[in-house]
Design an enzyme around this catalytic site. Structure first.
Site, PDB file in Angstrom:
ATOM      1  N   LYS A  89       1.268  -1.071  -0.002  1.00 51.49           N
ATOM      2  CA  LYS A  89       0.058  -0.156  -0.226  1.00 51.49           C
ATOM      3  C   LYS A  89       0.745   1.377  -0.126  1.00 51.49           C
ATOM      4  O   LYS A  89       2.265   1.124   0.353  1.00 51.49           O
ATOM      5  CB  LYS A  89      -0.974   0.099   1.580  1.00 51.49           C
ATOM      6  CG  LYS A  89      -2.175   0.805   1.156  1.00 51.49           C
ATOM      7  CD  LYS A  89      -3.296   0.220  -0.067  1.00 51.49           C
ATOM      8  CE  LYS A  89      -4.538   1.475   0.231  1.00 51.49           C
ATOM      9  NZ  LYS A  89      -5.762  -0.116  -0.674  1.00 51.49           N
ATOM     10  N   LYS A 351      -2.026  -9.260 -18.757  1.00 49.70           N
ATOM     11  CA  LYS A 351      -2.281  -8.642 -19.843  1.00 49.70           C
ATOM     12  C   LYS A 351      -0.808  -7.346 -20.313  1.00 49.70           C
ATOM     13  O   LYS A 351      -0.451  -8.302 -21.502  1.00 49.70           O
ATOM     14  CB  LYS A 351      -3.208  -7.833 -20.109  1.00 49.70           C
ATOM     15  CG  LYS A 351      -3.797  -7.375 -21.898  1.00 49.70           C
ATOM     16  CD  LYS A 351      -4.393  -6.144 -21.460  1.00 49.70           C
ATOM     17  CE  LYS A 351      -4.846  -5.643 -22.322  1.00 49.70           C
ATOM     18  NZ  LYS A 351      -5.776  -4.520 -22.288  1.00 49.70           N
TER      19      LYS A 351
END
Length: 465
Positions: A89, A351
């Site tokens: 984070k 991808k």
């Protein structure tokens, strides 16, 4: 047995702390010539799977403890939905509304360079994403900065971050992914008769009302999907004001109004809310989709909703959670319900590594295969019954016609997300039943996640510890 217990305790101790925390401070020259120091953080909680994954938020509430806590939540969230990432984070301590686009670009690019220099950004080590106060615009700046500095020699540089615009290597369906995940996560429990009977509801969306707290990306898309499914949005709460309409609020009209005016206050399709707090209204489903710790020991007893879906990260404190459980409220935990974003981020990362969009290689082949299939059925019928009355036309149904060309990237993303949420919901339900946890889905989700992380550490060995 004693050795096994020691190893077990050792691994659990290994899972708990944050592995790395980086704090950076750098100067910013503002448009008026003044200088300001900007502070940013990045926490990497766990490296049991690589890379680390987690959003970058721009908020005045950002501090070291917050990013450490949220990176731990990301570890458990990824494990919960079987996404092979560790937790991370990041946050920059600014209010993005007080900076120009030019200043925000300077801050974002400099922060990206600081992360990359210290090994906190890269397709194989740490892959951030959008969070509160950031969007695909900031992700595009970070991807461009990395590709032109530390990653200039890296073929997979585009995979250093997810949530990018489509033309920068993003994926269709990413911006609505968290909201769509909230919808699918809720749907799995709302259609489950056993859980609905526990809280005195009938299965299905029909007649269900909901209130959304926070009308940002997640709240807006959640609102849209739930309304489409047949539920009614009766209230929306934002920082600067709340609106209420017991007959229902149209999410598309509200979205258009907010885009035009920059606020939901004054929306003509609802009344301004005058009560103590919109969250305390009588409603079936409450969706906190803004910031953490909004439901706590001081206000949990006033909540009348029977189902709470934690679309935000950590919106309920442990003390608040205990009160809600004792009231018989079904709380669907954040680590499951808002994991749609990280699931589709995983698809985008894959991808980028594959350098080809989903469906591109098979699109035409599948379409032609389906035409041949229909032609084959037609030929068989004509051989059997003859062509006396002319050709026997086999016409595809409307549904089949839509899917004739095979799955587009968006179809694949939506179907993968739907399947992921369905499978995870089932596992949580099974664990809750096996351990007789009743409505305590959070404990069930944690048991599932920690078990998976524990198994990974145990099987990979601890040679470098």
């Amino acid at each position: 047995r004693e050795l096994k217990e020691k190893k077990c305790r050792g691994i659990l101790r290994l899972i708990e702390p944050c592995a790395h925390v980086l704090e950076v401070t750098f100067p910013l020259q503002r448009d008026n010539g003044e200088y300001e120091m900007i502070t940013g953080y990045r926490a990497q909680h766990s490296h049991h799977r690589s890379p680390c994954k987690g959003g970058i938020r721009y908020s005045m509430d950002v501090n070291q403890d917050e990013v450490k806590a949220l990176s731990a939540l990301m570890t458990y969230k990824c494990a919960c939905v079987d996404v092979p990432f560790g937790g991370g984070k990041a946050g920059v301590k600014i209010n993005p509304k007080l900076y120009s686009d030019n200043e925000l670009e300077k801050i974002t690019r400099r922060f990206a360079m600081e992360l990359a220099k210290k090994g906190f950004l890269g397709p194989a080590i740490d892959v951030p994403a959008p969070d509160m106060g950031t969007s695909e615009r900031e992700m595009a700046w970070i991807a461009d900065t990395y590709a032109n500095t530390a990653g200039y020699n890296d073929l997979n540089a585009a995979a250093c971050i997810t949530g990018k615009p489509i033309n920068q290597g993003g994926i269709h369906g990413r911006s609505s992914a968290t909201g769509r995940g909230v919808f699918h996560g809720l749907e799995n429990f709302i259609n489950e008769a056993q859980y609905m009977s526990m809280i005195g509801h009938t299965p299905g969306w029909g007649g269900k009302t909901f209130i959304v707290q926070g009308f940002g990306n997640v709240g807006m898309h959640t609102c849209r999907y739930l309304t489409r499914a047949g539920a009614t949005c009766i209230g929306v709460a934002e920082l600067d004001g709340s609106i209420f309409n017991k007959n229902g609020i149209d999410p598309k009209d509200l979205e258009d109004y907010k885009n035009e005016h920059g606020t939901i206050v004054g929306f003509p399709g609802a009344e301004p809310y005058e009560g103590e707090d919109l969250m305390f209204e009588q409603v079936d489903i409450l969706i906190p989709a803004a910031t953490e710790k909004v439901i706590h020991a001081g206000n949990a007893a006033k909540i009348k909703a029977s189902i709470i879906a934690e679309a935000a990260n950590g919106p309920i404190t442990p003390a608040g959670d205990n009160i809600l459980q004792s009231q018989g409220c079904l709380v669907i935990p954040d680590m499951f319900i808002n994991a749609g974003g990280v699931t589709v981020s995983y698809f985008e990362w894959l991808k980028n590594l594959n350098h080809v969009s989903y469906g591109r290689l098979t699109f035409k082949y599948e379409r032609e295969s389906n035409y041949h299939l229909l032609q084959s059925v037609q030929d068989s019928l004509e051989r059997r019954f003859g062509r006396v009355g002319g050709k026997i036309h086999v016409t595809p149904s409307e549904e089949f016609n839509k899917r004739m060309s095979g799955a587009s990237e968006k179809d694949i993303v939506h179907s993968g997300l739907d399947y992921s949420m369905e499978r995870t919901a089932l596992k949580i339900m099974n664990t809750a039943m096996d351990l007789e946890l009743g409505l305590d889905l959070r404990s069930a989700a944690y048991v599932n996640s920690i078990t998976k992380i524990f198994d990974t550490y145990r099987d990979s060995g601890l040679a470098f510890s």
